[in-house]
Motif scaffolding. Structure first.
Motif, PDB file in Angstrom:
ATOM      1  N   LEU A   5      -2.902   7.022   3.777  1.00  0.00           N
ATOM      2  CA  LEU A   5      -3.169   5.691   4.320  1.00  0.00           C
ATOM      3  C   LEU A   5      -4.159   5.737   5.485  1.00  0.00           C
ATOM      4  N   GLU A   6      -4.100   6.779   6.286  1.00  0.00           N
ATOM      5  CA  GLU A   6      -5.074   6.913   7.375  1.00  0.00           C
ATOM      6  C   GLU A   6      -6.487   7.048   6.820  1.00  0.00           C
ATOM      7  N   GLU A   7      -6.613   7.776   5.719  1.00  0.00           N
ATOM      8  CA  GLU A   7      -7.926   7.908   5.090  1.00  0.00           C
ATOM      9  C   GLU A   7      -8.398   6.557   4.563  1.00  0.00           C
ATOM     10  N   TYR A   8      -7.502   5.821   3.925  1.00  0.00           N
ATOM     11  CA  TYR A   8      -7.855   4.520   3.366  1.00  0.00           C
ATOM     12  C   TYR A   8      -8.182   3.505   4.465  1.00  0.00           C
ATOM     13  N   ASP A  37       0.830  -1.203   0.000  1.00  0.00           N
ATOM     14  CA  ASP A  37       0.000   0.000   0.000  1.00  0.00           C
ATOM     15  C   ASP A  37       0.866   1.254   0.000  1.00  0.00           C
ATOM     16  N   LEU A  38       1.977   1.232   0.731  1.00  0.00           N
ATOM     17  CA  LEU A  38       2.906   2.359   0.705  1.00  0.00           C
ATOM     18  C   LEU A  38       3.419   2.603  -0.710  1.00  0.00           C
ATOM     19  N   LEU A  39       3.809   1.529  -1.392  1.00  0.00           N
ATOM     20  CA  LEU A  39       4.288   1.663  -2.769  1.00  0.00           C
ATOM     21  C   LEU A  39       3.218   2.275  -3.662  1.00  0.00           C
ATOM     22  N   THR A  40       2.000   1.822  -3.493  1.00  0.00           N
ATOM     23  CA  THR A  40       0.901   2.321  -4.316  1.00  0.00           C
ATOM     24  C   THR A  40       0.683   3.813  -4.096  1.00  0.00           C
ATOM     25  N   PRO A  58       5.953  12.531  -2.875  1.00  0.00           N
ATOM     26  CA  PRO A  58       5.238  12.496  -1.595  1.00  0.00           C
ATOM     27  C   PRO A  58       6.216  12.497  -0.423  1.00  0.00           C
ATOM     28  N   HIS A  59       5.834  13.186   0.622  1.00  0.00           N
ATOM     29  CA  HIS A  59       6.624  13.177   1.841  1.00  0.00           C
ATOM     30  C   HIS A  59       5.924  12.284   2.856  1.00  0.00           C
ATOM     31  N   GLY A  60       6.621  11.948   3.909  1.00  0.00           N
ATOM     32  CA  GLY A  60       6.106  10.986   4.877  1.00  0.00           C
ATOM     33  C   GLY A  60       4.734  11.325   5.412  1.00  0.00           C
ATOM     34  N   LEU A  61       4.511  12.587   5.779  1.00  0.00           N
ATOM     35  CA  LEU A  61       3.228  12.975   6.345  1.00  0.00           C
ATOM     36  C   LEU A  61       2.096  12.841   5.322  1.00  0.00           C
TER      37      LEU A  61
END
Length: 91
Positions: free
Chosen positions: A30-33, A10-13, A21-24
Motif C-alpha cells: 500500500l505504501e508503494e501504491y 484496498d486492503l482487501l484487494t 500476506p502478513h501485515g508488513l
C-alpha cells in the motif's frame, strides 16, 4: 462492501492478491501504491475491522507474525464490487 472505506477496500484487494500476506507485506504494497507512509495506527485497526466484519481471517505464521486471508464472504464482496465497477468502467 458499501460500508467500507476506500482504504479498507484496498486492503482487501492486496490481501486477495497475495498468498498468506502478513501485515508488513500489506503495508509495503500500500505504501508503494499510495506513495506515502502507512502508519501502524492506521493499518492494524483497519485490518481488525475487516476481521470483525468477517471479510478477512487473521491467523499466525509464527509468534510475531499475523497472516491475513480473505474469507469466502470477503472474496464474494470483492467480486460483487468488481461487477458493479464494470458497469461504469467499460475499457
Amino acid at each position: 462492501m458499501y460500508d467500507l472505506t476506500g482504504f479498507q477496500r484496498d486492503l482487501l484487494t492486496v490481501i486477495a492478491g497475495e498468498e498468506e500476506p502478513h501485515g508488513l507485506a500489506v503495508k509495503e504494497e500500500l505504501e508503494e501504491y499510495y506513495e506515502s507512509e502507512i502508519h501502524h495506527g492506521r493499518l492494524y485497526p483497519n485490518l481488525d475491522t475487516l476481521v470483525d466484519k468477517g471479510l478477512v481471517e487473521k491467523g499466525t505464521r509464527d509468534r510475531r507474525t499475523n497472516v491475513y486471508t480473505l474469507t469466502r464472504r470477503g472474496r464474494r464482496e470483492l467480486e460483487a464490487r468488481r461487477e458493479w465497477e464494470s458497469q461504469y468502467l467499460d475499457f
